[in-house]
Scaffold this motif. Structure first.
Motif, PDB file in Angstrom:
ATOM      1  N   VAL A 102     -13.458  -1.533   8.118  1.00  0.00           N
ATOM      2  CA  VAL A 102     -12.514  -0.564   8.691  1.00  0.00           C
ATOM      3  C   VAL A 102     -11.662  -0.004   7.545  1.00  0.00           C
ATOM      4  O   VAL A 102     -10.973  -0.754   6.848  1.00  0.00           O
ATOM      5  N   ALA A 103     -11.748   1.303   7.329  1.00  0.00           N
ATOM      6  CA  ALA A 103     -10.955   1.964   6.291  1.00  0.00           C
ATOM      7  C   ALA A 103      -9.581   2.287   6.860  1.00  0.00           C
ATOM      8  O   ALA A 103      -9.468   2.957   7.894  1.00  0.00           O
ATOM      9  N   ILE A 104      -8.522   1.805   6.193  1.00  0.00           N
ATOM     10  CA  ILE A 104      -7.159   1.929   6.700  1.00  0.00           C
ATOM     11  C   ILE A 104      -6.302   2.669   5.686  1.00  0.00           C
ATOM     12  O   ILE A 104      -6.417   2.461   4.480  1.00  0.00           O
ATOM     13  N   SER A 105      -5.429   3.538   6.176  1.00  0.00           N
ATOM     14  CA  SER A 105      -4.471   4.216   5.300  1.00  0.00           C
ATOM     15  C   SER A 105      -3.180   4.457   6.069  1.00  0.00           C
ATOM     16  O   SER A 105      -3.167   4.565   7.291  1.00  0.00           O
ATOM     17  N   PHE A 106      -2.076   4.517   5.319  1.00  0.00           N
ATOM     18  CA  PHE A 106      -0.753   4.706   5.901  1.00  0.00           C
ATOM     19  C   PHE A 106      -0.277   6.139   5.674  1.00  0.00           C
ATOM     20  O   PHE A 106      -0.496   6.718   4.612  1.00  0.00           O
ATOM     21  N   TYR A 107       0.443   6.664   6.677  1.00  0.00           N
ATOM     22  CA  TYR A 107       1.103   7.966   6.577  1.00  0.00           C
ATOM     23  C   TYR A 107       2.536   7.793   7.076  1.00  0.00           C
ATOM     24  O   TYR A 107       2.788   6.982   7.966  1.00  0.00           O
ATOM     25  N   PRO A 108       3.497   8.531   6.510  1.00  0.00           N
ATOM     26  CA  PRO A 108       4.886   8.362   6.947  1.00  0.00           C
ATOM     27  C   PRO A 108       5.054   8.584   8.449  1.00  0.00           C
ATOM     28  O   PRO A 108       4.486   9.528   9.014  1.00  0.00           O
ATOM     29  N   ALA A 109       5.854   7.712   9.084  1.00  0.00           N
ATOM     30  CA  ALA A 109       6.061   7.777  10.536  1.00  0.00           C
ATOM     31  C   ALA A 109       7.425   8.348  10.909  1.00  0.00           C
ATOM     32  O   ALA A 109       7.669   8.614  12.085  1.00  0.00           O
ATOM     33  N   GLY A 110       8.330   8.493   9.924  1.00  0.00           N
ATOM     34  CA  GLY A 110       9.626   9.105  10.211  1.00  0.00           C
ATOM     35  C   GLY A 110      10.582   8.256  11.019  1.00  0.00           C
ATOM     36  O   GLY A 110      11.637   8.747  11.434  1.00  0.00           O
ATOM     37  N   LYS A 154       0.838  -1.201   0.000  1.00  0.00           N
ATOM     38  CA  LYS A 154       0.000   0.000   0.000  1.00  0.00           C
ATOM     39  C   LYS A 154       0.875   1.253   0.000  1.00  0.00           C
ATOM     40  O   LYS A 154       1.828   1.357   0.772  1.00  0.00           O
ATOM     41  N   ALA A 155       0.526   2.197  -0.876  1.00  0.00           N
ATOM     42  CA  ALA A 155       1.209   3.489  -0.905  1.00  0.00           C
ATOM     43  C   ALA A 155       0.695   4.340   0.253  1.00  0.00           C
ATOM     44  O   ALA A 155      -0.402   4.117   0.773  1.00  0.00           O
ATOM     45  N   TYR A 156       1.507   5.310   0.654  1.00  0.00           N
ATOM     46  CA  TYR A 156       1.010   6.276   1.637  1.00  0.00           C
ATOM     47  C   TYR A 156      -0.255   6.949   1.102  1.00  0.00           C
ATOM     48  O   TYR A 156      -0.363   7.238  -0.087  1.00  0.00           O
ATOM     49  N   HIS A 157      -1.215   7.152   1.973  1.00  0.00           N
ATOM     50  CA  HIS A 157      -2.497   7.826   1.702  1.00  0.00           C
ATOM     51  C   HIS A 157      -3.506   6.930   0.983  1.00  0.00           C
ATOM     52  O   HIS A 157      -4.682   7.290   0.902  1.00  0.00           O
ATOM     53  N   GLU A 158      -3.099   5.800   0.459  1.00  0.00           N
ATOM     54  CA  GLU A 158      -4.027   4.886  -0.213  1.00  0.00           C
ATOM     55  C   GLU A 158      -4.947   4.252   0.823  1.00  0.00           C
ATOM     56  O   GLU A 158      -4.489   3.743   1.847  1.00  0.00           O
ATOM     57  N   VAL A 159      -6.242   4.267   0.563  1.00  0.00           N
ATOM     58  CA  VAL A 159      -7.212   3.699   1.509  1.00  0.00           C
ATOM     59  C   VAL A 159      -7.572   2.282   1.081  1.00  0.00           C
ATOM     60  O   VAL A 159      -7.891   2.029  -0.080  1.00  0.00           O
ATOM     61  N   PHE A 160      -7.492   1.355   2.040  1.00  0.00           N
ATOM     62  CA  PHE A 160      -7.962  -0.006   1.792  1.00  0.00           C
ATOM     63  C   PHE A 160      -8.883  -0.411   2.935  1.00  0.00           C
ATOM     64  O   PHE A 160      -8.924   0.244   3.986  1.00  0.00           O
ATOM     65  N   ASN A 161      -9.652  -1.470   2.722  1.00  0.00           N
ATOM     66  CA  ASN A 161     -10.735  -1.791   3.636  1.00  0.00           C
ATOM     67  C   ASN A 161     -10.625  -3.228   4.146  1.00  0.00           C
ATOM     68  O   ASN A 161     -10.448  -4.157   3.364  1.00  0.00           O
ATOM     69  N   LEU A 162     -10.692  -3.396   5.449  1.00  0.00           N
ATOM     70  CA  LEU A 162     -10.751  -4.723   6.055  1.00  0.00           C
ATOM     71  C   LEU A 162     -12.018  -4.814   6.894  1.00  0.00           C
ATOM     72  O   LEU A 162     -12.137  -4.193   7.951  1.00  0.00           O
ATOM     73  N   LYS A 163     -13.011  -5.541   6.358  1.00  0.00           N
ATOM     74  CA  LYS A 163     -14.291  -5.762   7.044  1.00  0.00           C
ATOM     75  C   LYS A 163     -14.948  -4.471   7.537  1.00  0.00           C
ATOM     76  O   LYS A 163     -15.456  -4.401   8.651  1.00  0.00           O
ATOM     77  N   LEU A 167      -3.743   4.864  10.079  1.00  0.00           N
ATOM     78  CA  LEU A 167      -5.015   5.522  10.368  1.00  0.00           C
ATOM     79  C   LEU A 167      -6.150   4.555  10.071  1.00  0.00           C
ATOM     80  O   LEU A 167      -6.236   4.004   8.969  1.00  0.00           O
ATOM     81  N   MET A 168      -6.997   4.329  11.080  1.00  0.00           N
ATOM     82  CA  MET A 168      -8.146   3.422  10.937  1.00  0.00           C
ATOM     83  C   MET A 168      -9.421   4.223  11.183  1.00  0.00           C
ATOM     84  O   MET A 168      -9.545   4.877  12.225  1.00  0.00           O
ATOM     85  N   GLU A 169     -10.342   4.161  10.247  1.00  0.00           N
ATOM     86  CA  GLU A 169     -11.599   4.897  10.366  1.00  0.00           C
ATOM     87  C   GLU A 169     -12.756   3.909  10.394  1.00  0.00           C
ATOM     88  O   GLU A 169     -12.877   3.047   9.516  1.00  0.00           O
ATOM     89  N   TYR A 170     -13.594   4.043  11.432  1.00  0.00           N
ATOM     90  CA  TYR A 170     -14.710   3.104  11.585  1.00  0.00           C
ATOM     91  C   TYR A 170     -15.882   3.811  12.248  1.00  0.00           C
ATOM     92  O   TYR A 170     -15.749   4.387  13.329  1.00  0.00           O
ATOM     93  N   LYS A 171     -17.015   3.814  11.545  1.00  0.00           N
ATOM     94  CA  LYS A 171     -18.251   4.416  12.045  1.00  0.00           C
ATOM     95  C   LYS A 171     -18.034   5.843  12.552  1.00  0.00           C
ATOM     96  O   LYS A 171     -18.476   6.223  13.634  1.00  0.00           O
TER      97      LYS A 171
END
Length: 319
Positions: free
Chosen positions: A90-98, A79-88, A107-111
């Motif tokens: 839950v929308a998940i995306s990666f951001y650089p952590a340094g 997965k590229a940074y900022h790309e959103v993928f979905n697991l059941k 980042l996990m987004e749910y409801k």
């Protein structure tokens, strides 16, 4: 973010295998092989072999594949940074952590609620990895490796410049992945008279960094004859196991690059270079993320809980 939407207290729970999200049926950086693993970065305490499905950045996969070969994972989902993928759901995306090349905040987004897991991270500039990109979230799940008010990491550039005062050859202990590559770049930029030799186990990771576009500068594989024939200004970078096994090494100054004070005790020079956040950086992160709650993991969050108690809910996931 919305203050009107309730945070799910059990969205991420600590288990013996690691941090588990039952809503998406996945683990964050599991300690044992699982079916669904979302992995923040490739250090061995976060990325084990044998998982079925690994969701991570391309550099993380490359480092895991080098270390574990065919046992790295059954399937990598890059997965590229900022790309959103979905697991059941839950929308998940990666951001650089340094923290190191390819490291990611998750980042996990749910409801309607945003949960941000840091993995390991740092705020300081580092030419060998992507700079951290903090995003706002309702819950910040932060590592607390160095979360005490008295812990303050000095500037890495000023630390590496200490080695300019050492004419003798140096045996420099450092983790093979991430820390070693950062040190190579720092030495080339700030200690240009030093000749850098790498232990053979570090070379493949340095080459992978170069293949992924990170310019480290000059370095070469360790050669015993070269070290013997040159009695000054050589820096031999070795992984911890080698460093500890050569505790009686003669004709070299022993230095270990770490934020841990207990690992500096017997060294002739203290080199405090850490790839983790210190106390002030954690507080800076909280100010940027603006969470409603902070959940802590990887270390003790007790001091943070006490400090933030009047203003912010702090939950200790690892206690």
């Amino acid at each position: 973010m919305s203050n009107s939407v309730a945070i799910l207290n059990d969205f991420i729970v600590q288990t013996k295998i690691g941090l588990f999200c039952s809503y998406g049926n996945f683990y964050l950086d599991p300690k044992e092989p699982v079916v669904e693993a979302v992995i923040s970065h490739a250090h061995g305490d976060h990325a084990v072999s044998g998982n079925q499905n690994v969701y991570c950045t391309a550099p993380t996969a490359a480092f895991m594949q080098h270390r574990y070969r065919k046992f790295a994972a059954a399937h990598f989902h890059l997965k590229a940074y900022h790309e959103v993928f979905n697991l059941k759901g839950v929308a998940i995306s990666f951001y650089p952590a340094g923290h190191m090349l390819g490291s990611a905040l998750v980042l996990m987004e749910y409801k309607g609620v945003r949960y941000l897991y840091t993995g390991d991270y740092k705020l300081e500039a580092d030419s060998t990895c992507e700079p951290i990109e903090l995003v706002q979230a309702d819950v910040l799940l932060t590592e607390t490796t160095f979360a005490t008010a008295e812990t303050k990491h000095p500037d890495a550039v000023e630390e590496i410049k200490k080695l300019n005062a050492v004419e003798a050859n140096i045996m420099l202990g450092a983790y093979a992945l991430g820390k070693s590559q950062r040190l190579i770049a720092l030495l080339n930029e700030h200690c240009p008279q030093k000749r850098i030799l790498l232990h053979h186990s570090i070379m493949p990771f340095a080459r992978l960094y170069e293949e992924m576009g990170v310019k480290l500068g000059q370095y070469e594989v360790y050669d015993r004859k070269v070290m013997k024939q040159n009695q000054a200004n050589m820096v031999y970078i070795v992984p911890p196991m080698v460093y500890n096994s050569y505790f009686r090494a003669i004709n070299v100054i022993r230095v270990f690059a770490t934020g841990w004070k207990n690992l500096q005790k017997n060294n002739e020079i203290q080199l405090y270079i850490s790839d983790h956040v210190d106390w002030d950086a954690i507080l800076e992160t909280i100010a940027a993320v603006k969470p409603r709650e902070v959940w802590t993991t990887h270390g003790s969050g007790t001091a943070l809980q006490t400090y933030l108690a009047p203003k912010l809910v702090v939950k200790l996931l690892n206690q």
